[in-house]
Motif scaffolding. Sequence first.
Motif, PDB file in Angstrom:
ATOM      1  N   ASN A 217     -13.195  -9.624 -32.804  1.00 35.78           N
ATOM      2  CA  ASN A 217     -12.991 -10.922 -33.387  1.00 35.78           C
ATOM      3  C   ASN A 217     -13.888 -11.870 -32.253  1.00 35.78           C
ATOM      4  O   ASN A 217     -13.435 -12.226 -31.334  1.00 35.78           O
ATOM      5  CB  ASN A 217     -11.764 -11.187 -33.329  1.00 35.78           C
ATOM      6  CG  ASN A 217     -11.337 -12.735 -34.269  1.00 35.78           C
ATOM      7  OD1 ASN A 217     -12.319 -13.323 -34.445  1.00 35.78           O
ATOM      8  ND2 ASN A 217     -10.251 -12.882 -34.604  1.00 35.78           N
ATOM      9  N   LYS A 218     -14.962 -12.518 -32.783  1.00 29.95           N
ATOM     10  CA  LYS A 218     -15.629 -13.689 -32.166  1.00 29.95           C
ATOM     11  C   LYS A 218     -15.569 -14.891 -32.726  1.00 29.95           C
ATOM     12  O   LYS A 218     -16.348 -15.698 -32.713  1.00 29.95           O
ATOM     13  CB  LYS A 218     -17.166 -13.029 -32.065  1.00 29.95           C
ATOM     14  CG  LYS A 218     -17.394 -11.868 -31.195  1.00 29.95           C
ATOM     15  CD  LYS A 218     -18.803 -11.394 -31.077  1.00 29.95           C
ATOM     16  CE  LYS A 218     -19.088 -10.211 -29.975  1.00 29.95           C
ATOM     17  NZ  LYS A 218     -20.365  -9.597 -30.362  1.00 29.95           N
ATOM     18  N   TYR A 219     -14.454 -15.044 -33.565  1.00 29.76           N
ATOM     19  CA  TYR A 219     -14.503 -16.417 -34.115  1.00 29.76           C
ATOM     20  C   TYR A 219     -12.862 -16.866 -33.630  1.00 29.76           C
ATOM     21  O   TYR A 219     -11.940 -16.166 -33.188  1.00 29.76           O
ATOM     22  CB  TYR A 219     -14.315 -16.210 -35.844  1.00 29.76           C
ATOM     23  CG  TYR A 219     -14.561 -17.793 -36.098  1.00 29.76           C
ATOM     24  CD1 TYR A 219     -15.529 -18.462 -35.977  1.00 29.76           C
ATOM     25  CD2 TYR A 219     -13.468 -18.118 -37.256  1.00 29.76           C
ATOM     26  CE1 TYR A 219     -15.620 -19.760 -36.744  1.00 29.76           C
ATOM     27  CE2 TYR A 219     -13.567 -19.328 -37.734  1.00 29.76           C
ATOM     28  CZ  TYR A 219     -14.623 -20.100 -37.577  1.00 29.76           C
ATOM     29  OH  TYR A 219     -14.518 -21.328 -38.010  1.00 29.76           O
ATOM     30  N   ASP A 220     -12.783 -18.156 -33.921  1.00 30.40           N
ATOM     31  CA  ASP A 220     -11.426 -18.727 -33.423  1.00 30.40           C
ATOM     32  C   ASP A 220     -10.130 -18.367 -34.657  1.00 30.40           C
ATOM     33  O   ASP A 220      -9.034 -19.217 -34.279  1.00 30.40           O
ATOM     34  CB  ASP A 220     -11.603 -20.211 -33.019  1.00 30.40           C
ATOM     35  CG  ASP A 220     -12.039 -21.023 -34.228  1.00 30.40           C
ATOM     36  OD1 ASP A 220     -12.066 -20.673 -35.263  1.00 30.40           O
ATOM     37  OD2 ASP A 220     -12.521 -22.100 -33.825  1.00 30.40           O
ATOM     38  N   ARG A 221     -10.517 -17.874 -35.471  1.00 32.80           N
ATOM     39  CA  ARG A 221      -9.176 -17.735 -36.268  1.00 32.80           C
ATOM     40  C   ARG A 221      -8.811 -16.099 -35.950  1.00 32.80           C
ATOM     41  O   ARG A 221      -9.765 -15.243 -35.928  1.00 32.80           O
ATOM     42  CB  ARG A 221      -9.423 -17.964 -37.952  1.00 32.80           C
ATOM     43  CG  ARG A 221      -9.418 -19.328 -38.301  1.00 32.80           C
ATOM     44  CD  ARG A 221      -9.343 -19.161 -39.714  1.00 32.80           C
ATOM     45  NE  ARG A 221     -10.471 -18.634 -40.348  1.00 32.80           N
ATOM     46  CZ  ARG A 221     -11.619 -19.314 -40.981  1.00 32.80           C
ATOM     47  NH1 ARG A 221     -11.536 -20.517 -40.922  1.00 32.80           N
ATOM     48  NH2 ARG A 221     -12.507 -18.540 -41.323  1.00 32.80           N
ATOM     49  N   PRO A 222      -7.471 -16.017 -36.110  1.00 36.08           N
ATOM     50  CA  PRO A 222      -7.049 -14.342 -35.878  1.00 36.08           C
ATOM     51  C   PRO A 222      -7.371 -13.620 -36.997  1.00 36.08           C
ATOM     52  O   PRO A 222      -7.586 -14.071 -38.135  1.00 36.08           O
ATOM     53  CB  PRO A 222      -5.591 -14.560 -35.712  1.00 36.08           C
ATOM     54  CG  PRO A 222      -5.037 -15.930 -35.860  1.00 36.08           C
ATOM     55  CD  PRO A 222      -6.310 -16.583 -36.132  1.00 36.08           C
ATOM     56  N   SER A 223      -7.570 -12.366 -37.023  1.00 33.20           N
ATOM     57  CA  SER A 223      -7.844 -11.411 -37.956  1.00 33.20           C
ATOM     58  C   SER A 223      -6.839 -10.287 -37.918  1.00 33.20           C
ATOM     59  O   SER A 223      -6.327  -9.796 -36.723  1.00 33.20           O
ATOM     60  CB  SER A 223      -9.127 -11.034 -37.645  1.00 33.20           C
ATOM     61  OG  SER A 223      -9.257  -9.991 -36.592  1.00 33.20           O
ATOM     62  N   SER A 224      -6.953  -9.594 -39.071  1.00 35.45           N
ATOM     63  CA  SER A 224      -6.083  -8.335 -39.011  1.00 35.45           C
ATOM     64  C   SER A 224      -6.758  -7.359 -40.156  1.00 35.45           C
ATOM     65  O   SER A 224      -6.990  -8.275 -41.422  1.00 35.45           O
ATOM     66  CB  SER A 224      -4.687  -8.364 -39.583  1.00 35.45           C
ATOM     67  OG  SER A 224      -3.878  -7.133 -39.526  1.00 35.45           O
ATOM     68  N   ILE A 225      -7.212  -6.404 -40.019  1.00 32.59           N
ATOM     69  CA  ILE A 225      -7.943  -5.496 -41.092  1.00 32.59           C
ATOM     70  C   ILE A 225      -7.308  -4.858 -42.035  1.00 32.59           C
ATOM     71  O   ILE A 225      -6.689  -3.639 -41.121  1.00 32.59           O
ATOM     72  CB  ILE A 225      -9.303  -4.875 -40.590  1.00 32.59           C
ATOM     73  CG1 ILE A 225     -10.223  -6.389 -40.203  1.00 32.59           C
ATOM     74  CG2 ILE A 225     -10.129  -4.206 -41.664  1.00 32.59           C
ATOM     75  CD1 ILE A 225     -10.093  -6.777 -38.646  1.00 32.59           C
TER      76      ILE A 225
END
Length: 468
Positions: free
Chosen positions: A80-88
């Motif tokens: 994750n290289k962005y400022d919102r969290p992720s879950s895949i």
Amino acid sequence: RYKFIFQFPLPIPSIAQPITSYTNSSTGSTIDYFEINIVPFDKQTYPDLGTTSYVGYNGTAPGPTFHMTKGREAVVRFINKYDRPSSIHLHGSYSRTPFDGWAEDRTFAGEYKDYYYPNAQPMRTLWYHDHSLSITAVNAYFGQAGFYILDDPAIDAQLKLPSGDYDIPLMLAAKQFLPSGQLVSPATTHVSLWGDVITVNAQPWPYLNVEPRKYKFRLLDASISRSFSLFLVADSDPNTRLDFIVVGADAGYLSSSVPTKSLVIAMAERYEIVIDFAKYQGQNLTLMNERQFQNNPDYPATDRVLRFVVGTHVSSTDGNGEVPNQLVTLNDPEDHPVIDKQFTFETKNGQWLINGVGFEDVENRVLAFPKQGKVQRWELINNSGGWSHPIHIHLIDSQVTKRSGGRAAVEPYEATALKDVVYLGQNEKVEVVANFAPWSGVYMFHCHNLVHEDDDMMAAFNVSQVDL
Ligand code: C2O
Ligand code: CU
């Protein structure tokens, strides 16, 4: 936004390439290892507007297509290289719980997570998309969605359906653009985002050059809120709906192929169809969408999806034979007439709930305790007035056995399929039967209108090894 309709070609997402492969010491099979970066990027959608900002897998939307072969496992590192969290979430995979994209299992900026996928299920068209708590709609809409195709060469060698260049993934998604060229965010609504622009593989109303022969298309509705009722016409005779053949659904090939003149596809559903262009040399065909379908608002061009420009030359006849009537033997759950659970999907005080519970109600959100390896019948009840909800149950493939209340019945292409999403149309009740296997653990189920899912039409079930 309508002057460029059918002016630009359909983009085909690139294929994800493994960085390395190694042997799984416990199973002896090969594991392909991939890395995917979640990064922001800009894209020129309209030649006369500014660029559109996206955040996508490896800086593309749709993300790269994973093309996997049954029997080869995969580990995918999502960075994750962005400022919102992720879950895949790999939608369509019976992933073990740590790799299923649980909404609260978030990876934050600067972090990565490795997901393991067994790729041992029957062939199917899956898709991977974000599932992060309360921001799934925003993340998926701004680009975090891609295809994951699991093929079974042994079955494909028998069925001889169109393959290779004649097997094309089509990710439908309705979008709404600002005059600047930027997208309107689904974070601006707690109701739905239907969009007035129909995109296929992120291109508004593209065209596709085809040869006068059979093609297989893997359709996915990746819209936030728009469902479709698709049909096909020749532009020379727009009042006659043409036949096409449904060969697959969420969980892979149907048991028997279903010729049809229309196909309902709701959010997160997949259908594989075969279209034969042989009779239409030098003509244009258009994939159309029914007006006034369910609760979807219409805009001037939401009745159009994709144009096929049929050429005159066939470069290969592989996979151009008759589509077999009998396709595969499905692993149907045993007959189980008793309704084990009823779930009512409704709206209350501006929230979307299941049996009165939302996902933020942590104490109460586990609504079912099926025993591992046992069959259950669930009745899904739409009690939300003029709203429709595609219901996705993680982990399992289910049989849709009954529909009442709204549309008359189970659609013929649902009846010969196994599904992981079932469309609960306005005022409908639907029954699904599934074997709760192969794993135990706590999994999500929810509405796949992602605005509803985020706010808060999602709950969980606990597949247990003991009676709970
Ligand atoms: Cu396609 Cu729980 O999601
Ligand atoms: Cu919903």
